[in-house]
Design an enzyme around this catalytic site. Structure first.
Site, PDB file in Angstrom:
ATOM      1  N   ASN A  86      16.074   3.613  11.180  1.00 21.88           N
ATOM      2  CA  ASN A  86      14.794   3.323  10.311  1.00 21.88           C
ATOM      3  C   ASN A  86      14.384   1.995  11.347  1.00 21.88           C
ATOM      4  O   ASN A  86      14.925   0.782  11.379  1.00 21.88           O
ATOM      5  CB  ASN A  86      15.167   2.685   9.031  1.00 21.88           C
ATOM      6  CG  ASN A  86      15.325   4.050   8.293  1.00 21.88           C
ATOM      7  OD1 ASN A  86      15.369   5.042   8.760  1.00 21.88           O
ATOM      8  ND2 ASN A  86      15.900   3.623   6.983  1.00 21.88           N
TER       9      ASN A  86
ATOM     10  N   GLU B  58      12.982   6.638   9.533  1.00 24.36           N
ATOM     11  CA  GLU B  58      11.802   5.865   9.038  1.00 24.36           C
ATOM     12  C   GLU B  58      11.220   5.218  10.140  1.00 24.36           C
ATOM     13  O   GLU B  58      11.732   4.527  11.094  1.00 24.36           O
ATOM     14  CB  GLU B  58      12.033   4.875   7.793  1.00 24.36           C
ATOM     15  CG  GLU B  58      12.568   5.286   6.587  1.00 24.36           C
ATOM     16  CD  GLU B  58      12.933   4.145   5.875  1.00 24.36           C
ATOM     17  OE1 GLU B  58      12.394   3.058   5.672  1.00 24.36           O
ATOM     18  OE2 GLU B  58      13.844   4.413   4.843  1.00 24.36           O
TER      19      GLU B  58
HETATM   20  O1  LIG Z   1      10.045  -1.883   4.093  1.00 22.65           O
HETATM   21  C1  LIG Z   1       9.519  -0.623   4.457  1.00 22.65           C
HETATM   22  C2  LIG Z   1      10.665   0.354   4.176  1.00 22.65           C
HETATM   23  N1  LIG Z   1      11.917   0.182   5.232  1.00 22.65           N
HETATM   24  N2  LIG Z   1      12.985   0.840   4.872  1.00 22.65           N
HETATM   25  C3  LIG Z   1      13.365   0.952   3.424  1.00 22.65           C
HETATM   26  C4  LIG Z   1      12.164   1.396   2.642  1.00 22.65           C
HETATM   27  O2  LIG Z   1      12.770   1.385   1.197  1.00 22.65           O
HETATM   28  C5  LIG Z   1      11.343   0.408   2.780  1.00 22.65           C
HETATM   29  O3  LIG Z   1      10.042   0.598   2.015  1.00 22.65           O
END
Ligand SMILES: OC[C@H]1NNC[C@@H](O)[C@@H]1O
Ligand SMILES: [Ca+2]
Length: 453
Positions: free
Chosen positions: A295, A361
């Protein structure tokens, strides 16, 4: 820029951020229900009580995914729906929701990627110490096995944890996330028990494809942000090395290599000790996995900061200054540095050649305006375009990169920021629950159609 033939294009969400229906069909309370209902913890006092009402609207939302021709959809399963108190018999109505969700995804020819833990720990387990309690790791493995027993015939890609660094260090370190505890020793113990839970669960998800999803970033000095050839001072290089060990190697070294970096053991020794790391734990954590999920949002910018105390979220970060990057920022204040993604992916493919990679992500929050039923989110589109070009470069450089999942399909509950931060490629008007495909979604659909830029 055309991607490999079997490259996976998708989008990601998480249960507490989109589902709502927090008391429906026997769902138990999670630490995020407790935390969001605690005054002062979340902007505007926002909670996940309703969110995107996805629990009731999942069929329509899957229709949007189909319209975008997503190849995969990464969602998370709410543990409190499956085991309301975090242990014991499965709640059939809770499991039934995910059973129907999976069938609907398969009917839409979308591969379901299930994350087992995306932060909504049953409150009953937190009442017994949460992730500071070693037993929680064993409860997690039992929960994972129960879900896999029911869905494993149709769900073939599993993520055990989402971003254990965030769960441990924002949940138990600086307390800006649930359960809101502030104790470096508890944070480090939680990180270890999360990893233990990952390892115990991973073995019970076969024959599926198993991944660990981490928040990661290239750790750079301010000069290195714009100039990869910049040579840091010895002190700055030491700061970079230590923070990379705390952020990324703390989780990937145990999971992939069965070792802890010395920097982590030293930090633990200075923050409550290492007794929680028992003989045999690293072998348990080092369960075979197939993929690391990355992510990525922005680089982590540091320099040496002699005499500075450790940041509350970073036990072991003494003498380090977290610095700003000379770059434009998103609505989260996060610097936009697209080549940080290719630099990270290439580094990780060298450090962990045993496993494949997937961007699980990547995305950006910007303030959106709906005009004439459209959202012209040029800034988000530019962010995604720039980062996808770097994903392509990483593939060209030889990274074993399997796919890219945009965060997020829908605007949703952005944790302590509430609903004011919008990461979706689909706009959600919360009062009416109306969905509108933003320009970035229409662009992403075309990227998927041509398998590239
Ligand atoms: O902050 C944006 C994203 N980051 N990674 C985990 C997700 O749950 C968040 O929404
Ligand atoms: Ca709000």
């Amino acid at each position: 820029m055309i991607f490999p033939e079997d490259f996976v294009w998708g989008a990601a969400t998480a249960s507490y951020q989109i589902e709502g229906a927090v008391k429906e069909d026997g769902r138990g309370q999670s630490i995020w229900d407790t935390f969001s209902h605690t005054p002062g913890k979340v902007v505007d006092g926002d909670t996940g009580d309703v969110a995107c009402d996805h629990y009731h609207r999942y069929k329509d939302d899957i229709g949007l995914m189909r319209e975008l021709r997503l190849g995969a959809y990464r969602f998370s399963i709410a543990w409190p729906r499956i085991q309301p108190d975090g242990a014991g018999p499965v709640n059939p109505r809770g499991l039934a929701f995910y059973d129907k969700l999976v069938d609907e995804l398969l009917a839409a020819e979308i591969s379901p990627y299930a994350t087992l833990y995306h932060w909504d720990l049953p409150q009953a387990l937190e009442d017994r110490g949460g992730w500071t309690n070693r037993d929680t790791a064993y409860r997690f493995a039992d929960y994972a096995a129960a879900v896999h027993d029911r869905l494993g015939d149709r769900v073939h890609t599993w993520a055990t944890l989402n971003e254990p660094w965030v769960s441990a260090y924002l949940g138990y370190g600086n307390g800006v996330h649930a359960p809101g505890r502030r104790d470096p020793a508890e944070a480090m113990r939680s990180a270890h028990h999360l990893l233990l839970g990952h390892g115990l669960a991973a073995r019970r998800l076969r024959p599926g494809t198993v991944m660990l999803v981490v928040n990661s970033a290239p750790v750079l000095t301010p000069a290195q942000v714009g100039d990869p050839s910049a040579v840091p001072s010895e002190a700055d290089a030491a700061a970079v090395h230590r923070i990379h060990a705390l952020l990324t190697r703390q989780f990937l070294d145990p999971a992939v290599h069965g070792t802890y970096p010395a920097e982590v053991l030293e930090a633990a020794a200075r923050n409550g000790g290492t007794e929680h790391i028992r003989d045999g734990d690293l072998a348990l954590i080092n369960a075979p996995i197939d993929l690391i999920g990355i992510n990525y949002y922005n680089p982590c910018v540091v320099e040496s900061g002699p005499g500075l105390p450790a940041d509350a979220a970073w036990p072991g970060s003494e003498d380090v200054r977290f610095a700003a990057a000379d770059a434009p920022t998103t609505a989260m204040g996060w610097p936009i540095v697209p080549d940080g993604l290719s630099r990270l992916l290439i580094r990780l493919s060298h450090d962990y050649p045993e496993v494949g990679l997937m961007v699980t992500e990547n995305g950006a929050a910007f303030d959106d305006v709906v005009e004439n039923g459209r959202v012209h989110d040029a800034d988000r589109l530019a962010y995604l375009d720039g980062h996808l070009r770097e994903v392509w470069r990483a593939v060209q450089a030889g990274a074993d990169l399997r796919g890219y999942l945009v965060w997020s399909l829908l605007d949703n509950f952005e944790w302590a920021e509430g609903y004011r931060r919008r990461f979706g490629i689909v706009h959600v008007d919360y009062p009416t629950q109306t969905r509108v495909l933003k320009d970035s979604a229409l662009w992403y659909r075309d990227v998927i159609a041509r398998n590239g830029l």
